[in-house]
Design an enzyme around this catalytic site. Structure first.
Site, mmCIF file in Angstrom:
data_model
loop_
_atom_site.group_PDB
_atom_site.id
_atom_site.type_symbol
_atom_site.label_atom_id
_atom_site.label_comp_id
_atom_site.label_asym_id
_atom_site.label_seq_id
_atom_site.Cartn_x
_atom_site.Cartn_y
_atom_site.Cartn_z
ATOM 1 C CD1 TRP A 42 -34.648 -26.416 56.381
ATOM 2 C CD2 TRP A 42 -36.288 -27.761 57.062
ATOM 3 N NE1 TRP A 42 -34.843 -27.364 55.408
ATOM 4 C CE2 TRP A 42 -35.847 -28.206 55.796
ATOM 5 C CE3 TRP A 42 -37.318 -28.460 57.688
ATOM 6 C CZ2 TRP A 42 -36.403 -29.318 55.152
ATOM 7 C CZ3 TRP A 42 -37.871 -29.575 57.055
ATOM 8 C CH2 TRP A 42 -37.416 -29.984 55.803
ATOM 9 C CB ALA A 87 -32.880 -23.422 58.882
ATOM 10 C CB SER A 145 -28.010 -31.101 52.660
ATOM 11 O OG SER A 145 -27.089 -30.093 52.259
ATOM 12 C CB THR A 146 -24.847 -35.432 52.143
ATOM 13 O OG1 THR A 146 -25.423 -36.280 53.148
ATOM 14 C CG2 THR A 146 -23.512 -36.017 51.717
ATOM 15 C CD GLU A 147 -26.519 -33.159 48.541
ATOM 16 O OE1 GLU A 147 -26.723 -34.281 48.044
ATOM 17 O OE2 GLU A 147 -27.078 -32.771 49.595
ATOM 18 C CB CYS A 185 -30.977 -36.471 59.663
ATOM 19 S SG CYS A 185 -30.760 -36.483 61.452
ATOM 20 C CD GLN A 203 -37.798 -31.307 51.817
ATOM 21 O OE1 GLN A 203 -36.817 -30.596 51.559
ATOM 22 N NE2 GLN A 203 -37.754 -32.620 51.766
ATOM 23 C CE LYS A 252 -34.560 -34.040 48.488
ATOM 24 N NZ LYS A 252 -33.614 -33.834 49.623
ATOM 25 C CD GLU A 312 -31.785 -37.062 54.107
ATOM 26 O OE1 GLU A 312 -31.869 -37.247 55.328
ATOM 27 O OE2 GLU A 312 -30.966 -36.275 53.595
#
Length: 362
Positions: A41, A67, A118-120, A173, A220, A223, A270
């Protein structure tokens, strides 16, 4: 700026469309077929260009999921593609949440999958595609180090630091979210940086005078707030720009942390927001060691007047892109991508285009 960059990516790859025979001399170049793509996004229009342009230039068809919070941009581009006369079925957009994206990347018709996010989620896609013959490109998270050496032009470096972390509210990123400062210039740089933060305007992102816009969503923002609270709890010193925030919407003040150690969460995770963690170093060797002490490896920056020092440090840094005396500069002819948990594969340039073709012997 983003419109120009988007147009530049389409323009560059359009130039390759009738020259693919020169992509790999001595090899026959063939399209892969159907490509499944998922984008984030933070840069909805630019990410569309990064994904669609090389796929089309190589002769593929595309199924892309944007997204869920920024799908309107994608749907607007769909009308532009229709008006341009693109044949039906060449570019296809499907909207939805994570389950929709999972169906796109797992569909057996997709000969290649390209994911930015995202890495996940990237790890989950990698597990799902393991053992298959499908190609995969992952451009994931980052925790970039922006390194300021004692001979750096400090005023120029301050502008690079601000651009590196506060551009697009830190929703980048490759944001320079870790600032590594040579001890002899730490105090001087910190004074200049705090003064510069005092001039930043937080507000309507559609206002050309705004420097830092709104956070993408409540999720967000929460977070960001949680990670900032962890920094305070772990003993780092918080400084926030003295600026007024709009009454409605999701906003966060440009934030600096000093007294940060490598063990702090704000130095390891991050944040994806306008939050900068500042660490110090004594030698270039120590700077490289600290820069590489992260599971990520997407980008980095080096500020110094000595070209030899730039080359020495860049050679030793595990980052896909290393900027010298600048930050967040992109060109469609240059490949972009990371190491380690920042993903693999490249987007942009010849290397990015090769990921969308099959190279066969003549």
């Amino acid at each position: 700026m983003l419109f120009r960059s988007t147009a530049a990516h389409f323009f560059y790859h359009a130039g390759w469309a009738d020259k693919l025979e020169y992509l790999a001399p001595g090899r026959r170049v063939a399209p892969l077929g159907v490509v499944g793509q998922v984008i984030p996004w933070n840069f909805p229009l630019l990410m569309l260009a990064w994904k669609i342009a090389p796929a089309l230039a190589a002769g593929n068809t595309v199924v892309l999921k944007p997204a869920e919070t920024t799908s309107i941009t994608c749907l607007k581009l769909a009308t532009i593609l229709q008006d341009a006369g693109l044949p039906p079925g060449v570019v296809n957009f499907v909207t939805g949440a994570g389950e929709t994206g999972a169906r796109v990347v797992s569909h057996p018709a997709a000969a290649k999958v390209a994911f930015t996010g995202s890495t996940e989620v990237g790890k989950a896609i990698l597990r799902a595609l393991a053992g298959t013959e499908r190609k995969l490109t992952l451009e994931l998270g980052g925790k970039a180090a922006n390194i300021i050496l004692e001979d750096a032009p400090l005023d120029q470096a301050v502008e690079g630091i601000v651009n590196g972390i506060f551009f697009n509210q830190g929703h980048v990123c490759c944001a320079g979210s870790r600032l590594l400062v040579h001890e002899p210039v730490f105090e001087d740089l910190l004074v200049r940086l705090r003064e510069r933060l005092g001039t930043l305007r937080v507000g309507d992102p559609l206002d050309k005078n705004t420097d830092v816009g709104a956070i993408n969503s409540r999720v967000q923002l929460e977070k960001i707030e949680e990670l900032v609270a962890s920094g305070v709890a772990e003993g780092a010193e918080l400084y926030q720009a003295p600026c007024d925030l709009p009454e409605r919407g999701f906003w966060f003040r440009p934030t600096l942390f000093t007294g940060v150690s490598q063990s702090h969460r704000i130095a390891r995770e991050e944040i994806f927001g306008p939050v900068l963690s500042i660490l110090t170093f004594r030698t270039p060797e120590e700077a490289v060691e600290k820069a590489n002490n992260t599971p990520y490896g997407l980008s980095a920056g080096i500020w110094t007047e000595k070209g030899s020092r730039i080359l020495w440090m860049a050679e030793r840094m595990r980052a896909g892109v290393v900027w010298a005396n600048t930050f967040n500069r992109f060109d469609p002819t240059a490949p972009f991508g990371g190491y380690k948990e920042s993903g693999f594969g490249r987007e942009g340039g010849l290397h990015g285009l090769e990921a969308y073709v099959e190279l066969e012997a003549r």
